[in-house]
Design a protein around this motif. Structure first.
Motif, PDB file in Angstrom:
ATOM      1  N   VAL A   1       0.947  -1.084   0.114  1.00  0.00           N
ATOM      2  CA  VAL A   1       0.045   0.250   0.134  1.00  0.00           C
ATOM      3  C   VAL A   1       0.848   1.148  -0.084  1.00  0.00           C
ATOM      4  O   VAL A   1       0.608   2.346  -0.644  1.00  0.00           O
ATOM      5  CB  VAL A   1      -1.046  -0.126   1.155  1.00  0.00           C
ATOM      6  CG1 VAL A   1      -1.674   1.462   1.255  1.00  0.00           C
ATOM      7  CG2 VAL A   1      -2.021  -1.075   0.869  1.00  0.00           C
ATOM      8  N   ARG A   2       1.931   1.242   0.846  1.00  0.00           N
ATOM      9  CA  ARG A   2       2.881   2.345   0.702  1.00  0.00           C
ATOM     10  C   ARG A   2       3.408   2.577  -0.624  1.00  0.00           C
ATOM     11  O   ARG A   2       3.467   3.567  -1.033  1.00  0.00           O
ATOM     12  CB  ARG A   2       4.018   2.222   2.000  1.00  0.00           C
ATOM     13  CG  ARG A   2       4.948   3.311   1.883  1.00  0.00           C
ATOM     14  CD  ARG A   2       5.979   3.281   2.982  1.00  0.00           C
ATOM     15  NE  ARG A   2       6.513   1.873   3.400  1.00  0.00           N
ATOM     16  CZ  ARG A   2       6.339   1.402   4.591  1.00  0.00           C
ATOM     17  NH1 ARG A   2       5.647   2.011   5.444  1.00  0.00           N
ATOM     18  NH2 ARG A   2       6.892  -0.078   4.737  1.00  0.00           N
ATOM     19  N   GLU A   3       4.025   1.472  -1.119  1.00  0.00           N
ATOM     20  CA  GLU A   3       4.404   1.607  -2.516  1.00  0.00           C
ATOM     21  C   GLU A   3       3.361   2.102  -3.506  1.00  0.00           C
ATOM     22  O   GLU A   3       3.790   3.047  -4.274  1.00  0.00           O
ATOM     23  CB  GLU A   3       5.113   0.075  -2.817  1.00  0.00           C
ATOM     24  CG  GLU A   3       5.893  -0.011  -4.211  1.00  0.00           C
ATOM     25  CD  GLU A   3       5.752  -1.487  -4.531  1.00  0.00           C
ATOM     26  OE1 GLU A   3       5.812  -1.698  -5.965  1.00  0.00           O
ATOM     27  OE2 GLU A   3       6.294  -2.135  -4.033  1.00  0.00           O
ATOM     28  N   GLY A   4       2.345   1.403  -3.464  1.00  0.00           N
ATOM     29  CA  GLY A   4       1.378   2.023  -4.332  1.00  0.00           C
ATOM     30  C   GLY A   4       0.934   3.625  -4.127  1.00  0.00           C
ATOM     31  O   GLY A   4       0.870   4.100  -5.161  1.00  0.00           O
ATOM     32  N   THR A   5       0.822   3.961  -2.886  1.00  0.00           N
ATOM     33  CA  THR A   5       0.745   5.337  -2.641  1.00  0.00           C
ATOM     34  C   THR A   5       2.138   6.306  -3.084  1.00  0.00           C
ATOM     35  O   THR A   5       1.460   7.396  -3.799  1.00  0.00           O
ATOM     36  CB  THR A   5       0.568   5.617  -1.128  1.00  0.00           C
ATOM     37  OG1 THR A   5      -0.659   4.647  -0.671  1.00  0.00           O
ATOM     38  CG2 THR A   5       0.348   7.075  -0.710  1.00  0.00           C
ATOM     39  N   GLU A   6       3.016   5.983  -3.215  1.00  0.00           N
ATOM     40  CA  GLU A   6       4.251   6.613  -3.574  1.00  0.00           C
ATOM     41  C   GLU A   6       4.142   6.691  -4.825  1.00  0.00           C
ATOM     42  O   GLU A   6       4.457   7.522  -5.547  1.00  0.00           O
ATOM     43  CB  GLU A   6       5.580   5.921  -3.013  1.00  0.00           C
ATOM     44  CG  GLU A   6       5.913   5.937  -1.495  1.00  0.00           C
ATOM     45  CD  GLU A   6       7.021   5.249  -1.136  1.00  0.00           C
ATOM     46  OE1 GLU A   6       7.621   4.431  -2.134  1.00  0.00           O
ATOM     47  OE2 GLU A   6       7.192   5.229   0.071  1.00  0.00           O
ATOM     48  N   GLN A   7       3.796   5.452  -5.729  1.00  0.00           N
ATOM     49  CA  GLN A   7       3.602   5.393  -7.059  1.00  0.00           C
ATOM     50  C   GLN A   7       2.374   6.585  -7.657  1.00  0.00           C
ATOM     51  O   GLN A   7       2.621   7.169  -8.746  1.00  0.00           O
ATOM     52  CB  GLN A   7       3.560   3.989  -7.649  1.00  0.00           C
ATOM     53  CG  GLN A   7       4.538   3.062  -7.443  1.00  0.00           C
ATOM     54  CD  GLN A   7       5.895   3.654  -8.203  1.00  0.00           C
ATOM     55  OE1 GLN A   7       5.939   4.268  -9.270  1.00  0.00           O
ATOM     56  NE2 GLN A   7       6.918   2.960  -7.483  1.00  0.00           N
ATOM     57  N   LEU A   8       1.491   6.506  -6.895  1.00  0.00           N
ATOM     58  CA  LEU A   8       0.397   7.400  -7.111  1.00  0.00           C
ATOM     59  C   LEU A   8       0.996   8.863  -7.134  1.00  0.00           C
ATOM     60  O   LEU A   8       0.767   9.648  -7.968  1.00  0.00           O
ATOM     61  CB  LEU A   8      -0.725   7.272  -6.392  1.00  0.00           C
ATOM     62  CG  LEU A   8      -1.796   6.302  -6.709  1.00  0.00           C
ATOM     63  CD1 LEU A   8      -2.875   6.220  -5.690  1.00  0.00           C
ATOM     64  CD2 LEU A   8      -2.338   6.687  -7.831  1.00  0.00           C
ATOM     65  N   GLU A   9       1.521   9.292  -6.138  1.00  0.00           N
ATOM     66  CA  GLU A   9       2.315  10.620  -6.035  1.00  0.00           C
ATOM     67  C   GLU A   9       3.259  10.909  -7.012  1.00  0.00           C
ATOM     68  O   GLU A   9       3.224  12.222  -7.629  1.00  0.00           O
ATOM     69  CB  GLU A   9       2.906  10.784  -4.462  1.00  0.00           C
ATOM     70  CG  GLU A   9       1.610  10.669  -3.354  1.00  0.00           C
ATOM     71  CD  GLU A   9       2.394  10.644  -1.905  1.00  0.00           C
ATOM     72  OE1 GLU A   9       3.558  10.305  -1.786  1.00  0.00           O
ATOM     73  OE2 GLU A   9       1.546  10.630  -1.036  1.00  0.00           O
ATOM     74  N   GLN A  10       3.792  10.064  -7.438  1.00  0.00           N
ATOM     75  CA  GLN A  10       4.737  10.185  -8.778  1.00  0.00           C
ATOM     76  C   GLN A  10       4.124  10.049 -10.025  1.00  0.00           C
ATOM     77  O   GLN A  10       4.844  10.608 -10.837  1.00  0.00           O
ATOM     78  CB  GLN A  10       5.976   9.184  -8.278  1.00  0.00           C
ATOM     79  CG  GLN A  10       6.959   9.225  -7.370  1.00  0.00           C
ATOM     80  CD  GLN A  10       7.727   8.002  -7.217  1.00  0.00           C
ATOM     81  OE1 GLN A  10       7.905   7.536  -8.093  1.00  0.00           O
ATOM     82  NE2 GLN A  10       8.122   7.841  -5.935  1.00  0.00           N
TER      83      GLN A  10
END
Length: 194
Positions: A27-36
């Protein structure tokens, strides 16, 4: 409307992180990818998080919310609706932003009844809310603009359905709450000819 919805995606991304305390790596990885702005990688991370939760017999509303946001950013409106609804069905936090994204996606798909239902549910929610990050930190979210947008979009949905009576009633309500909205004044003039 596109810039506003991008702003809502950013707010909802922050909510994903806050609500899950970013404890799950995927979830953290997905959130970071969304932000990027890497929506394909974000969707893949969230999908994997949802699959792992399902294998463990757990619910994964934050993963489905993330998939829905990635779908929206990629203009996959059916995927947006399905995944955001799944997030709600799995007990995810109801916010005006989620209902707005479901409603706007439904409008894009010309499913105005579903859009009206989503906007109606979102409008009924409070204009602000407190989100906790652990026990020491709280953030307040202001949903007044997204609620305003949903109220206006209701008018547009009724127009698209050629339901002039409800469009006029929704516009009258909107105009009384937001009398300085120039776009709404033009829309009210148009409706007065129907």
């Amino acid at each position: 409307m596109r810039n506003r919805n991008r702003k809502y995606l950013v707010l909802l991304t922050a909510a994903v992180c806050v609500l899950t305390a970013c404890s799950k790596n995927l979830v953290r990885e997905g959130t970071e990818q969304l932000e990027q702005g890497d929506y394909e990688k974000a969707a893949a991370a969230f999908e994997q998080a949802a699959e792992e939760a399902e294998k463990e017999g757990e619910r994964a509303p934050e993963a489905y919310r993330g998939i829905g946001m990635a779908c929206y950013a990629q203009e996959d409106y059916e995927g947006t609706r399905q995944n955001l609804q799944k997030a709600l069905d799995e007990g995810g936090l109801e916010t005006p932003i989620i209902y707005n994204l479901i409603g706007v996606s439904s409008m894009k798909l010309e499913d105005y009844d579903t859009a009206l239902t989503a906007f109606g549910k979102g409008i009924e929610l409070p204009e602000s809310g407190t989100v906790s990050r652990g026990t020491k930190q709280e953030e307040t979210a202001d949903y007044s603009e997204v609620i305003r947008e949903m109220k206006f979009n209701r008018v547009i949905c009724f127009e698209k359905k050629l339901d002039w009576e409800n469009a006029k009633a929704a516009m009258a309500e909107y105009a009384s709450q937001y009398p300085d909205d120039a776009e709404a004044q033009k829309e009210a003039e148009f409706l007065s000819t129907r």
